[in-house]
Write an enzyme that holds these catalytic residues in place. Structure first.
Site, PDB file in Angstrom:
ATOM      1  CB  SER A 188      22.726  -1.948  28.161  1.00 46.53           C
ATOM      2  OG  SER A 188      23.250  -3.149  28.666  1.00 46.53           O
ATOM      3  CB  SER A 191      12.629  17.041  62.818  1.00 44.20           C
ATOM      4  OG  SER A 191      12.614  18.233  63.587  1.00 44.20           O
ATOM      5  CD  GLU A 227      12.777   1.453  31.590  1.00 46.35           C
ATOM      6  OE1 GLU A 227      12.831   0.320  32.065  1.00 46.35           O
ATOM      7  OE2 GLU A 227      13.732   1.995  30.995  1.00 46.35           O
ATOM      8  CD  GLN A 230      10.271  15.695  64.645  1.00 49.86           C
ATOM      9  OE1 GLN A 230      10.321  16.692  65.363  1.00 49.86           O
ATOM     10  NE2 GLN A 230      11.027  14.635  64.867  1.00 49.86           N
ATOM     11  CB  THR A 278      -9.739   0.147  23.822  1.00 45.00           C
ATOM     12  OG1 THR A 278     -10.091  -0.795  22.825  1.00 45.00           O
ATOM     13  CG2 THR A 278     -10.292   1.526  23.440  1.00 45.00           C
ATOM     14  CG  HIS A 279      -9.301  -3.828  25.857  1.00 45.58           C
ATOM     15  ND1 HIS A 279      -9.783  -4.224  27.084  1.00 45.58           N
ATOM     16  CD2 HIS A 279     -10.325  -3.204  25.224  1.00 45.58           C
ATOM     17  CE1 HIS A 279     -11.060  -3.883  27.176  1.00 45.58           C
ATOM     18  NE2 HIS A 279     -11.412  -3.249  26.063  1.00 45.58           N
ATOM     19  CE  LYS A 311       8.757  18.840  60.432  1.00 44.01           C
ATOM     20  NZ  LYS A 311       7.396  18.841  60.966  1.00 44.01           N
ATOM     21  CG  ASN A 343      17.988   0.529  28.101  1.00 42.79           C
ATOM     22  OD1 ASN A 343      17.535  -0.150  27.183  1.00 42.79           O
ATOM     23  ND2 ASN A 343      18.990   0.129  28.870  1.00 42.79           N
ATOM     24  CE1 TYR A 402       3.769  19.010  66.254  1.00 43.10           C
ATOM     25  CE2 TYR A 402       4.399  18.276  68.447  1.00 43.10           C
ATOM     26  CZ  TYR A 402       4.684  18.416  67.096  1.00 43.10           C
ATOM     27  OH  TYR A 402       5.873  17.953  66.595  1.00 43.10           O
ATOM     28  CE  LYS A 415      17.914  -2.708  25.601  1.00 47.91           C
ATOM     29  NZ  LYS A 415      17.846  -3.437  26.868  1.00 47.91           N
ATOM     30  CG  ASN A 443       2.900  22.757  69.538  1.00 50.63           C
ATOM     31  OD1 ASN A 443       3.980  22.208  69.342  1.00 50.63           O
ATOM     32  ND2 ASN A 443       2.139  22.495  70.591  1.00 50.63           N
TER      33      ASN A 443
END
Ligand code: ARG
Length: 445
Positions: free
Chosen positions: A272, A18, A285, A317, A150-151, A320, A280, A312, A278, A105
């Site tokens: 772009s 690890s 996003e 492990q 709304t919608h 993390k 962006n 344990y 462009k 542990n």
């Protein structure tokens, strides 16, 4: 001596290590080792001379880790073994006493609790900063009308300040969730040993006090099995990421030519590779696109823990990387949200034009009838008929409604009255938004 007669298979080593990801725990690992050896000496379990030698070794190891010159070895399984091995190299026999009355542990879960606490504190600080930005931008655009949707259909106008403050309250609830994570990490696991406690008269409360924990975990079995606070942090991060994804989506929409409500600073935009025109909203996003990764980590950790027998197991492990990536991702996203909002330009006239679409006042016309005594459901039908007549005949709602409902309808169709009539507590009338700003200001102190 070793219990094993063969070296580890290379593929097993690669699977089992690890070190590649738990290295970042080193400041916590070193801090808990310092506290641990001070306690061992205070309890007479090791001598003061050994303590001082080990502390010296830990200082050197920490300096090397800090400088990036720490001599890692291919067979260091994790950061805990690497630090202990290095302290032994540096100090000789004294270093061999560092791991007295301790197991990896209880060590690893203590590191993780310290990391979790720091991550939650970091998220709280980042969200506090975001709240300040939201407040400041809301105050700058206090009375700028914008359609509420709304919608994703224009529904009722609100002030931009009111809309932005919705995100302030989301951030406030997020902070509450991170504060709950702090409470979930307030007890020290260290001292549980492998799972049953240790064969020495340790003083866990001394270690707890040095490391900033309020107390100690009551049960050694629970101490080394528990990953609840990791799930709690991932939950808080997930909800926060979801909130930011909604903000990101609104920025994507609002900066489009179709909406034209908002322009991002060049510092928060990309071009772009092919289309020279462009600009962006990549950062916005990514606020959308990063959220599922955060909840993915949450789901994955539930998967790791579910059905796992106490105590344990090496599966743990796998806690993390989920935690680290989720915390790093959300920290970047909060910074991006604040950066974009703080530097964006809003377009008052375009937003006001969209918010003055008369259709948006249909509820207000219905409420006019209600105030004259018509039941709401019936009033809804009358106004729906007027809307339909206007749409079918290509006339404005005012042209159709004023003859039918009288001059009061004309007053209602004056744009500002749609907003200023929303005087209920928590509504968008300026008097209420000012009240809300005051409440928000009081929270940020
Ligand atoms: N690297 C391990 C982990 O991250 C540390 C604990 C190892 N304990 C053990 N009994 N093998 O969980």
């Amino acid at each position: 001596m070793s219990r094993f007669s063969l070296p580890q298979d290379a593929a097993f080593q690669a699977l089992n290590t690890s070190l590649g990801f738990d290295q970042r725990l080193w400041p916590h690992d070193v801090a808990q080792s310092r506290a641990h050896v001070r306690m061992l000496a205070a309890q007479g379990i090791i001598s003061d001379a050994d303590r001082d030698e080990i502390l010296g070794g830990l200082d050197t190891a920490a300096a090397e880790l800090e400088a990036g010159s720490f001599p890692f070895r291919a067979d260091d399984e994790d950061i805990h073994m690497a630090v202990e091995r290095r302290v032994s190299e540096l100090t000789g026999p004294a270093g061999g006493k560092l791991h007295t009355a301790r197991s990896r542990n209880d060590q690893v879960i203590t590191d993780l609790a310290m990391f979790t606490r720091a991550a939650a504190q970091g998220a709280i600080a980042d969200l506090e900063q975001l709240r300040l930005v939201l407040l400041e931008v809301a105050e700058r655009h206090l009375d700028w009308p914008v359609p509420g949707y709304t919608h994703l259909q224009r529904a009722q106008p609100v002030y931009l300040s009111h809309h932005l403050l919705a995100y302030f309250w989301m951030a406030t609830r997020d902070i509450g969730r991170f504060e709950a994570v702090l409470r979930a990490t307030s007890e020290l696991p260290l001292g549980a040993g492998a799972l049953a406690g240790v064969n020495f008269d340790t003083d866990r409360r001394m270690v707890a006090a040095e490391l900033g924990f309020d107390g100690v975990v009551r049960n050694s079995v629970d101490a080394v099995s528990n990953r609840d606070f990791a799930l709690d942090l991932l939950h808080a991060l997930s909800v926060c990421a979801t909130h930011l994804s909604r903000l990101g989506q609104e920025i994507v929409l609002w900066t489009s030519s179709e909406f034209g409500f908002m322009t991002l600073s060049d510092a928060w935009s990309s071009g772009s590779s092919i289309m020279p025109q462009k600009k962006n909203p990549d950062a916005a996003e990514l606020l959308r696109g990063k959220a599922p990764r955060v909840w993915g980590h949450q789901a994955a950790l539930h998967g790791v823990i579910h059905g796992l027998p106490l105590t344990y197991n090496k599966d743990l492990q796998e806690d993390k990387e989920h935690l680290f990536d989720a915390a790093d991702t959300v920290a970047l996203c909060i910074a991006a949200a604040g950066g974009m909002l703080e530097t964006a330009t809003f377009h008052r006239a375009t937003m006001a034009a969209a918010a003055s679409d008369q259709m948006i006042a249909a509820v207000d016309l219905a409420d006019l009838l209600v105030k004259r005594g018509t039941p709401f459901r019936e009033a809804h039908g009358v106004v729906a008929g007027l809307v339909r007549e206007a749409v079918d005949s290509g006339r404005s709602l005012a042209d159709v409604a004023i003859p039918a409902l009288g001059d009061d309808a004309a007053a209602i169709l004056e744009q500002s009255s749609w907003l200023e009539s929303k005087v209920s507590e928590g509504g968008t009338a300026l008097v209420r938004v000012r009240e809300q700003l005051q409440q928000a200001r009081a929270l940020v102190g």
